[in-house]
Design a protein around this motif. Structure first.
Motif: not given
Length: 87
Positions: A27-53
């Motif tokens: 019952g899990v759809e791709k959009w929900q998996a993408r949302l889980a990915f995004m919501n689980s990311q630790s908030k980071k600063t300097l996203e332009l310098k450390e894009r991979t993180k």
């Protein structure tokens, strides 16, 4: 950098595991998996310098994303369990 998991590999993992995709019965759809990915990311600063993180999950973030997916999974009904058990 420590090992990181990007969004494409996250979706690949869930598809290979039949958690999302055509063969999935969770019952899990791709959009929900993408949302889980995004919501689980630790908030980071300097996203332009450390894009991979910024666009990847650490192991801790990965565990949180799995927990979010587990919370979304629809368990089978008692009828479906009985049918699967008898087959």
């Amino acid at each position: 950098y420590p090992r990181m998991l990007n969004a494409a590999h996250w979706l690949d993992l869930l598809e290979v595991s039949n958690i999302v995709g055509e063969n999935s019965h969770t019952g899990v759809e791709k959009w929900q998996a993408r949302l889980a990915f995004m919501n689980s990311q630790s908030k980071k600063t300097l996203e332009l310098k450390e894009r991979t993180k910024y666009v990847s999950l650490s192991f801790h973030d990965f565990c949180e994303a799995l927990a979010r997916i587990a919370d979304l999974i629809d368990p089978p009904s008692e009828e479906e369990l009985n049918k699967a058990y008898l087959e």
